[in-house]
Design a protein around this motif. Structure first.
Motif, PDB file in Angstrom:
ATOM      1  N   LEU A  16     -10.719  -1.982   1.521  1.00 32.56           N
ATOM      2  CA  LEU A  16      -9.603  -1.566   0.679  1.00 32.56           C
ATOM      3  C   LEU A  16     -10.053  -1.186  -0.722  1.00 32.56           C
ATOM      4  O   LEU A  16      -9.353  -0.436  -1.400  1.00 32.56           O
ATOM      5  CB  LEU A  16      -8.544  -2.664   0.629  1.00 32.56           C
ATOM      6  CG  LEU A  16      -7.891  -3.000   1.962  1.00 32.56           C
ATOM      7  CD1 LEU A  16      -6.886  -4.123   1.788  1.00 32.56           C
ATOM      8  CD2 LEU A  16      -7.251  -1.793   2.579  1.00 32.56           C
TER       9      LEU A  16
ATOM     10  N   GLU B  53     -12.214   0.848  -1.408  1.00 34.15           N
ATOM     11  CA  GLU B  53     -12.562   2.270  -1.395  1.00 34.15           C
ATOM     12  C   GLU B  53     -11.346   3.139  -1.708  1.00 34.15           C
ATOM     13  O   GLU B  53     -11.476   4.335  -1.883  1.00 34.15           O
ATOM     14  CB  GLU B  53     -13.153   2.673  -0.058  1.00 34.15           C
ATOM     15  CG  GLU B  53     -14.493   2.033   0.216  1.00 34.15           C
ATOM     16  CD  GLU B  53     -15.037   2.357   1.586  1.00 34.15           C
ATOM     17  OE1 GLU B  53     -14.349   3.048   2.368  1.00 34.15           O
ATOM     18  OE2 GLU B  53     -16.141   1.899   1.888  1.00 34.15           O
ATOM     19  N   LEU B  54     -10.167   2.553  -1.732  1.00 40.20           N
ATOM     20  CA  LEU B  54      -8.964   3.329  -2.040  1.00 40.20           C
ATOM     21  C   LEU B  54      -8.969   3.621  -3.507  1.00 40.20           C
ATOM     22  O   LEU B  54      -8.438   4.448  -4.060  1.00 40.20           O
ATOM     23  CB  LEU B  54      -7.696   2.563  -1.659  1.00 40.20           C
ATOM     24  CG  LEU B  54      -7.532   2.282  -0.170  1.00 40.20           C
ATOM     25  CD1 LEU B  54      -6.316   1.414   0.044  1.00 40.20           C
ATOM     26  CD2 LEU B  54      -7.390   3.575   0.601  1.00 40.20           C
TER      27      LEU B  54
ATOM     28  N   GLU C 111       0.452   7.279   0.629  1.00 44.93           N
ATOM     29  CA  GLU C 111      -0.726   8.132   0.485  1.00 44.93           C
ATOM     30  C   GLU C 111      -2.004   7.357   0.783  1.00 44.93           C
ATOM     31  O   GLU C 111      -2.917   7.870   1.432  1.00 44.93           O
ATOM     32  CB  GLU C 111      -0.780   8.719  -0.933  1.00 44.93           C
ATOM     33  CG  GLU C 111      -1.805   9.785  -1.116  1.00 44.93           C
ATOM     34  CD  GLU C 111      -1.488  11.053  -0.319  1.00 44.93           C
ATOM     35  OE1 GLU C 111      -2.451  11.741   0.059  1.00 44.93           O
ATOM     36  OE2 GLU C 111      -0.311  11.348  -0.077  1.00 44.93           O
ATOM     37  N   ASN C 112      -2.081   6.115   0.349  1.00 40.49           N
ATOM     38  CA  ASN C 112      -3.264   5.300   0.618  1.00 40.49           C
ATOM     39  C   ASN C 112      -3.405   4.985   2.103  1.00 40.49           C
ATOM     40  O   ASN C 112      -4.500   5.049   2.641  1.00 40.49           O
ATOM     41  CB  ASN C 112      -3.216   3.993  -0.174  1.00 40.49           C
ATOM     42  CG  ASN C 112      -3.459   4.191  -1.645  1.00 40.49           C
ATOM     43  OD1 ASN C 112      -4.022   5.197  -2.066  1.00 40.49           O
ATOM     44  ND2 ASN C 112      -3.027   3.241  -2.440  1.00 40.49           N
TER      45      ASN C 112
ATOM     46  N   MET D 177       0.851  -1.166   0.000  1.00 41.64           N
ATOM     47  CA  MET D 177       0.000   0.000   0.000  1.00 41.64           C
ATOM     48  C   MET D 177       0.900   1.233   0.000  1.00 41.64           C
ATOM     49  O   MET D 177       1.806   1.329   0.800  1.00 41.64           O
ATOM     50  CB  MET D 177      -0.898  -0.021   1.242  1.00 41.64           C
ATOM     51  CG  MET D 177      -1.860   1.112   1.303  1.00 41.64           C
ATOM     52  SD  MET D 177      -2.915   1.131   2.786  1.00 41.64           S
ATOM     53  CE  MET D 177      -3.635  -0.466   2.771  1.00 41.64           C
ATOM     54  N   ARG D 178       0.649   2.141  -0.898  1.00 37.44           N
ATOM     55  CA  ARG D 178       1.432   3.374  -0.946  1.00 37.44           C
ATOM     56  C   ARG D 178       1.171   4.211   0.301  1.00 37.44           C
ATOM     57  O   ARG D 178       0.114   4.140   0.902  1.00 37.44           O
ATOM     58  CB  ARG D 178       1.057   4.172  -2.189  1.00 37.44           C
ATOM     59  CG  ARG D 178       1.508   3.520  -3.463  1.00 37.44           C
ATOM     60  CD  ARG D 178       1.227   4.349  -4.710  1.00 37.44           C
ATOM     61  NE  ARG D 178       0.791   5.695  -4.475  1.00 37.44           N
ATOM     62  CZ  ARG D 178      -0.400   6.169  -4.858  1.00 37.44           C
ATOM     63  NH1 ARG D 178      -1.252   5.397  -5.463  1.00 37.44           N
ATOM     64  NH2 ARG D 178      -0.727   7.428  -4.627  1.00 37.44           N
TER      65      ARG D 178
ATOM     66  N   ARG E  76      -4.611   8.153   3.826  1.00 37.92           N
ATOM     67  CA  ARG E  76      -6.035   8.400   3.565  1.00 37.92           C
ATOM     68  C   ARG E  76      -6.913   7.432   4.328  1.00 37.92           C
ATOM     69  O   ARG E  76      -7.953   7.811   4.877  1.00 37.92           O
ATOM     70  CB  ARG E  76      -6.331   8.295   2.065  1.00 37.92           C
ATOM     71  CG  ARG E  76      -6.070   9.560   1.323  1.00 37.92           C
ATOM     72  CD  ARG E  76      -6.778   9.632  -0.012  1.00 37.92           C
ATOM     73  NE  ARG E  76      -6.995   8.366  -0.676  1.00 37.92           N
ATOM     74  CZ  ARG E  76      -6.279   7.925  -1.701  1.00 37.92           C
ATOM     75  NH1 ARG E  76      -5.295   8.623  -2.188  1.00 37.92           N
ATOM     76  NH2 ARG E  76      -6.572   6.764  -2.267  1.00 37.92           N
ATOM     77  N   LEU E  77      -6.504   6.182   4.385  1.00 38.67           N
ATOM     78  CA  LEU E  77      -7.287   5.177   5.093  1.00 38.67           C
ATOM     79  C   LEU E  77      -7.345   5.483   6.588  1.00 38.67           C
ATOM     80  O   LEU E  77      -8.417   5.439   7.201  1.00 38.67           O
ATOM     81  CB  LEU E  77      -6.704   3.788   4.853  1.00 38.67           C
ATOM     82  CG  LEU E  77      -7.469   2.610   5.405  1.00 38.67           C
ATOM     83  CD1 LEU E  77      -8.892   2.575   4.881  1.00 38.67           C
ATOM     84  CD2 LEU E  77      -6.766   1.318   5.045  1.00 38.67           C
TER      85      LEU E  77
END
Length: 71
Positions: free
Chosen positions: A68, A70-71, A4-5, A1-2, A8-9
């Motif tokens: 996930l 929703e990313l 940024e993700n 997962m980056r 955000r999560l």
């Protein structure tokens, strides 16, 4: 997962539960993880935190399921 993700999560879970940085700090302390508001803000804003921190934060907020897609 980056990064940024992950950022955000984590932020979206905080918003969903109405938890601010003070609340997250207090919840983390309840499970034995000591953080300051400043360190929490820095970690989350950068999105560069360890998987251990990420899982502790989700646990402290009571997150039991993640969407996930929703990313």
């Amino acid at each position: 997962m980056r990064d940024e993700n992950a950022k955000r999560l984590l932020r979206s879970e905080m918003v969903r539960r109405g938890i601010d940085y003070d609340g997250l700090r207090d919840r983390l302390a309840e499970i034995g993880v000591e953080e300051t508001n400043a360190s929490l803000r820095n970690k989350v804003s950068r999105g560069s935190f360890t998987a251990d921190f990420f899982l502790n934060a989700l646990t402290a907020m009571g997150v039991t399921n993640l969407r996930l897609d929703e990313l």
